[in-house]
Design an enzyme around this catalytic site. Structure first.
Site, PDB file in Angstrom:
ATOM      1  N   HIS A  95      27.538  20.214  44.884  1.00 17.81           N
ATOM      2  CA  HIS A  95      26.981  21.532  44.529  1.00 17.81           C
ATOM      3  C   HIS A  95      28.078  22.448  43.990  1.00 17.81           C
ATOM      4  O   HIS A  95      29.211  22.470  44.476  1.00 17.81           O
ATOM      5  CB  HIS A  95      26.222  22.174  45.695  1.00 17.81           C
ATOM      6  CG  HIS A  95      27.052  22.532  46.904  1.00 17.81           C
ATOM      7  ND1 HIS A  95      27.779  23.703  46.980  1.00 17.81           N
ATOM      8  CD2 HIS A  95      27.229  21.899  48.086  1.00 17.81           C
ATOM      9  CE1 HIS A  95      28.367  23.774  48.164  1.00 17.81           C
ATOM     10  NE2 HIS A  95      28.067  22.688  48.846  1.00 17.81           N
ATOM     11  N   ASP A  97      27.893  25.886  43.590  1.00 16.90           N
ATOM     12  CA  ASP A  97      28.033  27.219  44.161  1.00 16.90           C
ATOM     13  C   ASP A  97      28.923  27.193  45.395  1.00 16.90           C
ATOM     14  O   ASP A  97      29.057  26.177  46.079  1.00 16.90           O
ATOM     15  CB  ASP A  97      26.675  27.837  44.475  1.00 16.90           C
ATOM     16  CG  ASP A  97      25.867  27.023  45.479  1.00 16.90           C
ATOM     17  OD1 ASP A  97      25.913  25.772  45.413  1.00 16.90           O
ATOM     18  OD2 ASP A  97      25.194  27.629  46.332  1.00 16.90           O
ATOM     19  N   ASP A 128      34.349  22.676  49.961  1.00 17.99           N
ATOM     20  CA  ASP A 128      32.899  22.837  49.941  1.00 17.99           C
ATOM     21  C   ASP A 128      32.455  23.460  48.623  1.00 17.99           C
ATOM     22  O   ASP A 128      32.348  24.658  48.516  1.00 17.99           O
ATOM     23  CB  ASP A 128      32.484  23.710  51.126  1.00 17.99           C
ATOM     24  CG  ASP A 128      30.990  23.880  51.266  1.00 17.99           C
ATOM     25  OD1 ASP A 128      30.252  23.022  50.752  1.00 17.99           O
ATOM     26  OD2 ASP A 128      30.556  24.872  51.881  1.00 17.99           O
ATOM     27  N   GLU A 162      23.020  25.553  46.476  1.00 20.61           N
ATOM     28  CA  GLU A 162      22.985  24.848  47.760  1.00 20.61           C
ATOM     29  C   GLU A 162      23.255  25.784  48.924  1.00 20.61           C
ATOM     30  O   GLU A 162      22.677  25.630  50.003  1.00 20.61           O
ATOM     31  CB  GLU A 162      24.007  23.701  47.747  1.00 20.61           C
ATOM     32  CG  GLU A 162      23.903  22.753  48.938  1.00 20.61           C
ATOM     33  CD  GLU A 162      24.682  23.201  50.154  1.00 20.61           C
ATOM     34  OE1 GLU A 162      24.450  22.632  51.246  1.00 20.61           O
ATOM     35  OE2 GLU A 162      25.536  24.116  50.043  1.00 20.61           O
ATOM     36  N   GLU A 163      24.137  26.769  48.700  1.00 16.24           N
ATOM     37  CA  GLU A 163      24.545  27.633  49.807  1.00 16.24           C
ATOM     38  C   GLU A 163      23.454  28.598  50.253  1.00 16.24           C
ATOM     39  O   GLU A 163      23.541  29.152  51.343  1.00 16.24           O
ATOM     40  CB  GLU A 163      25.805  28.421  49.410  1.00 16.24           C
ATOM     41  CG  GLU A 163      27.041  27.564  49.170  1.00 16.24           C
ATOM     42  CD  GLU A 163      27.585  26.923  50.437  1.00 16.24           C
ATOM     43  OE1 GLU A 163      27.009  27.135  51.517  1.00 16.24           O
ATOM     44  OE2 GLU A 163      28.589  26.193  50.330  1.00 16.24           O
ATOM     45  N   ASP A 191      29.173  15.948  51.441  1.00 15.75           N
ATOM     46  CA  ASP A 191      29.192  17.367  51.811  1.00 15.75           C
ATOM     47  C   ASP A 191      29.375  17.587  53.306  1.00 15.75           C
ATOM     48  O   ASP A 191      29.155  18.674  53.808  1.00 15.75           O
ATOM     49  CB  ASP A 191      27.898  18.042  51.329  1.00 15.75           C
ATOM     50  CG  ASP A 191      28.031  19.563  51.262  1.00 15.75           C
ATOM     51  OD1 ASP A 191      29.172  20.056  51.247  1.00 15.75           O
ATOM     52  OD2 ASP A 191      26.996  20.246  51.218  1.00 15.75           O
ATOM     53  N   HIS A 385      33.816  27.449  54.497  1.00 10.59           N
ATOM     54  CA  HIS A 385      33.407  28.813  54.830  1.00 10.59           C
ATOM     55  C   HIS A 385      34.483  29.588  55.606  1.00 10.59           C
ATOM     56  O   HIS A 385      34.271  30.737  55.972  1.00 10.59           O
ATOM     57  CB  HIS A 385      32.084  28.836  55.628  1.00 10.59           C
ATOM     58  CG  HIS A 385      30.922  28.335  54.858  1.00 10.59           C
ATOM     59  ND1 HIS A 385      29.637  28.818  55.049  1.00 10.59           N
ATOM     60  CD2 HIS A 385      30.797  27.390  53.905  1.00 10.59           C
ATOM     61  CE1 HIS A 385      28.793  28.174  54.254  1.00 10.59           C
ATOM     62  NE2 HIS A 385      29.497  27.304  53.544  1.00 10.59           N
TER      63      HIS A 385
END
Length: 413
Positions: A95, A97, A128, A162-163, A191, A385
């Site tokens: 992903h 984003d 990520d 995705e986020e 992921d 994150h």
């Protein structure tokens, strides 16, 4: 075929500088969705498309999800395909984003500029999910440079959104172009994983996000008896959720880590801007990750029962609504993709992979819900994150080598 695979593996082993270059360019191209205050993934999608075309990939399908909140009016999804000797396809999903960097003071360097320390790269998104994207691009480039036709066909999917739920990403792609994917294909989502590369995620907890709005009566803080403090009642409600839900749904399942359902009051919206006012409205959210045997409706019913008790104690009104919901998902530990991954991981990382369930949500859930057997695997330190998010250059290369083993040697599948 073994000669070709050996050439690919040797070629990938020398691509450290290429990993740094790809990660640096990707990181300097922030892809924040509009829910996170950004303009979407358009610039990053253009960058990836440019690279794929330079790698000689000619089959690139772009599937845009309309979204008026971003300047381009669309959220891009890219599907790149490299034909193999067999129609059966190994699909890899990354992903585009990322999440916001958060407190900049907690970063040791600019989160949008890659910083290298030995084997590690630091920056927002490097793990990520740019580690996956970089591994995917390395593999495509190596196939092109070596003029190798793989045994299986290779499918690379670069997704938006995705986020924040995947409604504009894989969910949209699966709804509009389901013919792309066959149940006979292999699906890997890089992921989630572990530092040694020895964990294959085969199950995900259900996800239930709740919004809790408390309505009281605003008044001056010097005369609180004239109002109904919505913040105080909301705090009571947050504790009631934290304690009451854990007590009511305490089942365990050792496949998962942690082995229980989790209920986390988290995001809290601003109420009044000044200190000397009792707020008449308060909003917070609860993130619930549910074991497969836990019924989401039962959780919602329990939250509303707890709300009734808090309403009575504080003389307020509490509204509970669902923000997002996703069912638990799993893939059989004996499925071809899990078997293939286990064999490839053993060859590249020299470890015996174990299967595990997680509380986090990946796009594997969307695939599994359509009876597409998807496994989640990568070699990650799990810094996503966080401030100073990091990614290993060596792991990025070895992940690409794992995919190479599966792509070139489907006898294990």
């Amino acid at each position: 075929m073994h000669k070709d695979m050996d050439a690919l593996l040797r070629g990938l082993a020398g691509r450290e500088d290429r990993v740094v270059a790809l990660q640096s360019a990707l990181t300097a191209c922030p892809a924040l969705g509009p829910d996170n205050g950004g303009d979407g993934e358009e610039a990053k999608a253009a960058l990836i498309t440019q690279w794929l075309e330079a790698f000689g990939v000619t089959d690139i399908l772009r599937i845009d999800a309309p979204d008026s909140r971003v300047p381009s009016g669309q959220r891009p999804n890219l599907v790149a395909r490299i034909p193999g000797k067999e129609k059966r396809t190994l699909w890899l999903f990354g992903h585009m984003d990322v999440v916001p960097p958060g407190d900049l003071a907690a970063w040791q360097s600019d989160p949008w500029q890659v910083r290298r320390e030995g084997d590690l790269l630091f920056g927002r998104g490097v793990e990520d999910n740019q580690q996956a994207i970089t591994s995917m691009l390395l593999l495509a480039e190596e196939l092109h440079q070596r003029h190798v036709v793989p045994q299986l066909s290779l499918g690379l999917v670069f997704m938006a959104d995705e986020e924040t739920g995947s409604a504009y990403g894989l969910e949209y792609l699966l709804k509009t172009s389901p013919e792309l994917f066959s149940k006979n294909d292999l699906y890997i989502v890089p992921d989630a994983g572990a530092r040694r590369g020895d964990v294959i995620e085969v199950a995900e907890k259900g996800q239930l996000w709740l919004k809790v709005r408390t309505t009281g009566v605003q008044c001056h803080a010097s005369t609180p008896q004239k109002g109904r403090n919505a913040f105080l009642a909301g705090a009571d409600m947050a504790l009631a959720c934290h304690n009451g839900l854990r007590a009511a749904f305490g089942d365990t399942n050792t496949l998962f880590n942690p082995p229980t359902s989790t209920f986390v009051p988290g995001k809290h919206e601003a109420n009044v801007p000044n200190i000397n006012t009792v707020p008449g409205s308060d909003v917070f959210y609860v993130d619930c990750r549910l074991l497969p045997q836990v019924d989401p409706q039962a959780v919602l019913d329990k939250v509303r029962a707890l709300a009734s008790e808090v309403e009575e104690r504080h003389g307020v009104q509490i509204e509970v609504s669902v923000v997002q919901q996703q069912a638990a998902s799993s893939v059989a530990e004996t499925s071809p993709v899990v078997i293939a991954l286990s064999a490839a991981v053993a060859r590249v990382y020299g470890v015996e992979a174990k299967t595990l369930g997680i509380g986090g949500a990946t796009v594997a859930a969307q695939l599994r819900q359509r009876d597409l057997a998807a496994a989640v695997w990568s070699c990650l330190a799990s810094t996503c994150h966080q401030p100073n998010e990091s990614s290993s250059i060596a792991a990025t290369i070895k992940d690409a080598q794992v995919f190479t083993h599966i792509l070139m040697n489907p006898a294990h599948v």
